[in-house]
Design an enzyme around this catalytic site. Sequence first.
Site, short mmCIF file in Angstrom:
data_model
loop_
_atom_site.label_atom_id
_atom_site.label_comp_id
_atom_site.label_asym_id
_atom_site.label_seq_id
_atom_site.Cartn_x
_atom_site.Cartn_y
_atom_site.Cartn_z
N SER A 158 62.15 -5.36 35.35
CA SER A 158 63.48 -5.98 36.05
C SER A 158 64.52 -6.24 34.98
O SER A 158 64.20 -6.90 34.03
CB SER A 158 63.21 -7.12 36.74
OG SER A 158 62.57 -6.86 38.02
N HIS A 168 67.59 -11.99 39.95
CA HIS A 168 66.17 -12.45 40.50
C HIS A 168 65.30 -12.67 39.23
O HIS A 168 64.39 -13.22 39.31
CB HIS A 168 65.54 -11.38 41.25
CG HIS A 168 65.01 -10.06 40.67
ND1 HIS A 168 65.73 -9.05 40.49
CD2 HIS A 168 63.77 -9.90 40.33
CE1 HIS A 168 64.98 -8.14 40.03
NE2 HIS A 168 63.90 -8.73 39.82
N ASP A 197 72.78 -8.84 42.19
CA ASP A 197 71.43 -8.90 41.46
C ASP A 197 71.66 -8.82 39.83
O ASP A 197 70.86 -8.28 39.32
CB ASP A 197 70.57 -8.02 41.86
CG ASP A 197 68.93 -8.48 41.69
OD1 ASP A 197 68.97 -9.50 41.13
OD2 ASP A 197 68.07 -7.77 41.29
#
Length: 436
Positions: A255, A145, A176
């Site tokens: 992230s 993402h 992911d």
Amino acid sequence: MNRTLSLLALTGSLTVGALVGYDIRDRALNQGAPAVTSAQAPAPTATSGEMVTALATTPAAETRARTESEANTVQVVKARQDGLVYISVTESDTGSAQAQLRERLQQQLPFDFGLPDDDEGGQAQTGTGSGFFVTSSGDIITNNHVVEGASEITVRLHGSTKTYPAKVVARAPDFDLALIRAEGLPQGAAKAIPLGDSEGLDVGLKAIAMGAPFGLDFSVSEGIISSLERTVRVGTKGVEQSVIQTDAAINPGNSGGPLLNSAGQVIGVNTQILTGGIGQSAGVGFAIPVNTVKKLLPQLQAGKGGHDAVIQTPSLGIQFAPVASLTDEQREQAKLPEQGALVAQVYPGSPAAAAGLRGSTVTTGPNGQRTAANDGDVIVAVDGQPLTDAGDLPRTVINKQIGDTVTLTVQRAGQTREVKVKLAAFDLAAAQNRQP
């Protein structure tokens, strides 16, 4: 990515809580890797009425006064900080297929993907994330993402303001994860961080996270592993998968950053947080286990590059409901087992349809109660393992390879049989959209 998160916010740099009194040397030996320690100074003693210095005043004394856990954290950070990568992305086409997919995912799933806010007039969007080197040639692991839909990716290394272009090698959207490769790095600049083993973890162990929360370069936090029994929805299919839970402070921009153990090995990739609606860390963070990375890494490195280089996962091509969600009366009336996955729909052209699976008729009454007819299949076991949790069905399938065969134990109208299903890539979302 810089964005306020809702219930479960995708971010990534997990922090790590101090574990005072824990013997780093013993744990490192158990993990098969040495941990860095420092000698502890003996505690000062005093007789009655005698003054004792509370804090060390010289650098040497201050070093000796550090706890063994503190010294280990400092050494791990120093040894691994050059393996951290700061990622910046630009998404110029907000109407691209990737951008539209991400928008749909945000609407469908109960957590935020950390995407940049839409700018008026279709202006370019920007965002940031984290990553880490897995090879000395410049291969970088991060979250899917972080880079999905990006028209431009640049990276910076720890302690440097110089940026380098990077390209997507391959993506694994259903997990992911993504592999990007930096270009033009100086010789020896890529410092790979060794990958550990997420199977050998215990609740309570130290966890160290590095990343760039809110765009703050090189931020380190520490906590413990809070749980190894947690499953959350991960990736584009939203399949609940096993994750590492930590009390580390995770925030937007983290992230894709690494979660490390006391031996300086990666044990997870930071990906989500539970926010309670405030969009920032609430002490519940999640990381993708490193063994998932190790399993997918050869396929990612074999990618031909670009956003179309995607690792596909198989699908049965069904919709189902947990039998446990029905009342005892409903189960008895339909003669259904107590546990399993009640097949509600089988999509045409799917692996399940080719194997002859049939959906049950589920009706909803005026009071909202659901009633299941005994005219379809209930999957009660996969490869001989009982489905005590219906969520184990998609978790098992997504970890298989396209072309694998799974054996489903199925009940229909009180009769039990085994059905072999050859798994294939099936676009379940597209099939759902075609339904009236």
